[in-house]
Design a protein around this motif. Structure first.
Motif, PDB file in Angstrom:
ATOM      1  N   ARG A  13       5.296   3.840  -7.235  1.00  7.06           N
ATOM      2  CA  ARG A  13       5.819   3.735  -8.597  1.00  7.06           C
ATOM      3  C   ARG A  13       6.243   2.299  -8.871  1.00  7.06           C
ATOM      4  NH1 ARG A  13       6.070   4.969 -13.551  1.00  7.06           N
ATOM      5  NH2 ARG A  13       7.887   5.908 -14.457  1.00  7.06           N
ATOM      6  N   GLY A  57      -2.485  -6.524 -11.580  1.00  2.10           N
ATOM      7  CA  GLY A  57      -3.750  -5.872 -11.244  1.00  2.10           C
ATOM      8  C   GLY A  57      -4.354  -6.416  -9.966  1.00  2.10           C
ATOM      9  N   ARG A  85      -2.963   1.423  -7.056  1.00  6.62           N
ATOM     10  CA  ARG A  85      -2.843   2.181  -8.297  1.00  6.62           C
ATOM     11  C   ARG A  85      -1.643   3.129  -8.345  1.00  6.62           C
ATOM     12  NH1 ARG A  85      -8.483   4.187 -10.099  1.00  6.62           N
ATOM     13  NH2 ARG A  85      -7.162   4.824 -11.819  1.00  6.62           N
ATOM     14  N   PRO A  86      -0.426   2.584  -8.230  1.00 15.88           N
ATOM     15  CA  PRO A  86       0.767   3.430  -8.338  1.00 15.88           C
ATOM     16  C   PRO A  86       0.986   3.877  -9.779  1.00 15.88           C
ATOM     17  CG  PRO A  86       1.389   1.124  -8.252  1.00 15.88           C
ATOM     18  CD  PRO A  86      -0.108   1.179  -8.033  1.00 15.88           C
ATOM     19  N   LEU A  91      -2.195  -4.820  -7.190  1.00 10.02           N
ATOM     20  CA  LEU A  91      -2.076  -3.359  -7.089  1.00 10.02           C
ATOM     21  C   LEU A  91      -3.333  -2.573  -7.437  1.00 10.02           C
ATOM     22  CD1 LEU A  91       1.448  -3.051  -8.766  1.00 10.02           C
ATOM     23  CD2 LEU A  91       0.930  -2.976  -6.313  1.00 10.02           C
ATOM     24  N   SER A  92      -4.437  -3.229  -7.753  1.00 10.48           N
ATOM     25  CA  SER A  92      -5.609  -2.494  -8.240  1.00 10.48           C
ATOM     26  C   SER A  92      -6.152  -1.486  -7.234  1.00 10.48           C
ATOM     27  CB  SER A  92      -6.719  -3.457  -8.669  1.00 10.48           C
ATOM     28  OG  SER A  92      -7.180  -4.206  -7.564  1.00 10.48           O
ATOM     29  N   ASP A  93      -6.047  -1.744  -5.950  1.00  8.69           N
ATOM     30  CA  ASP A  93      -6.518  -0.784  -4.948  1.00  8.69           C
ATOM     31  C   ASP A  93      -5.483   0.300  -4.660  1.00  8.69           C
ATOM     32  OD1 ASP A  93      -8.913  -2.139  -4.704  1.00  8.69           O
ATOM     33  OD2 ASP A  93      -8.227  -3.343  -2.995  1.00  8.69           O
ATOM     34  N   SER A 109       0.823  -1.223   0.000  1.00 10.02           N
ATOM     35  CA  SER A 109       0.000   0.000   0.000  1.00 10.02           C
ATOM     36  C   SER A 109       0.851   1.265   0.000  1.00 10.02           C
ATOM     37  CB  SER A 109      -0.968  -0.001   1.182  1.00 10.02           C
ATOM     38  OG  SER A 109      -0.256   0.057   2.401  1.00 10.02           O
TER      39      SER A 109
END
Length: 132
Positions: free
Chosen positions: A78, A97, A104-105, A100-102, A74
Motif C-alpha cells: 500500500r 512508476g 503494483r501496490p 513500483l511498476s513491477d 517488493s
C-alpha cells in the motif's frame, strides 16, 4: 500462524523525528509501516524545488528505511501519495512508476497542504512480508 511482536524502530537521523515523536518506519512481525516521507535530501538536509526530484528522494528514503527493517520495496502492499497540486500527478507517476511498476501496490493520491511550503509531496508506504 501467530507472530511474536518484535517491534523495530527505524530512523533517518532527522532531528524532526525526535522533536515530533515518530519513527521513519516501524516494523513489527510481518508488517512495516513507513511514515509519510517528503523529498528532503538527507545528505544535505535541503529540499529540492523540482517535484520529480522530491518524489525520487522520498522513494529512495522509503527504500532505505525498508531495507534497514529487513524489508524491501517488493514487500510494499500500500502507498499513499499526498501532493500539494493536482498538476504534480503526472511527474510523480513517472517517478514512482519506475520504482513500483513491477510491485503494483494498492495506491491513493491525495491533494492537500503539507506542513512546510517547500514540501510538494509526501509518500507513505505499508509493507507486508508473507511468512509462507
Amino acid at each position: 500462524m501467530r507472530f511474536r511482536s518484535m517491534r523495530q524502530l527505524v530512523s533517518t537521523g532527522s532531528p524532526f523525528e525526535q522533536v515530533a515523536g515518530y519513527s521513519r518506519a516501524v516494523a513489527d512481525g510481518p508488517w512495516c509501516f513507513v511514515s509519510g516521507t517528503t523529498g528532503y535530501d538527507y545528505a544535505t538536509m535541503t529540499m529540492p524545488d523540482d517535484i520529480s526530484v522530491q518524489a525520487e528522494n522520498a522513494m529512495a528514503t522509503i527504500a532505505k528505511a525498508l531495507g534497514e527493517a529487513d524489508f524491501s520495496l517488493s514487500d510494499v502492499v500500500r502507498v499513499r501519495y499526498i501532493v500539494t497540486d493536482a498538476a504534480y500527478a503526472e511527474p510523480v507517476f513517472s517517478v514512482v512508476g519506475r520504482w513500483l511498476s513491477d510491485i503494483r501496490p494498492a495506491a491513493t493520491m491525495i491533494i492537500a497542504g503539507l506542513i512546510r511550503p517547500e514540501m510538494k509531496i509526501e509518500i507513505e508506504a505499508t509493507a507486508f512480508r508473507n511468512p509462507a
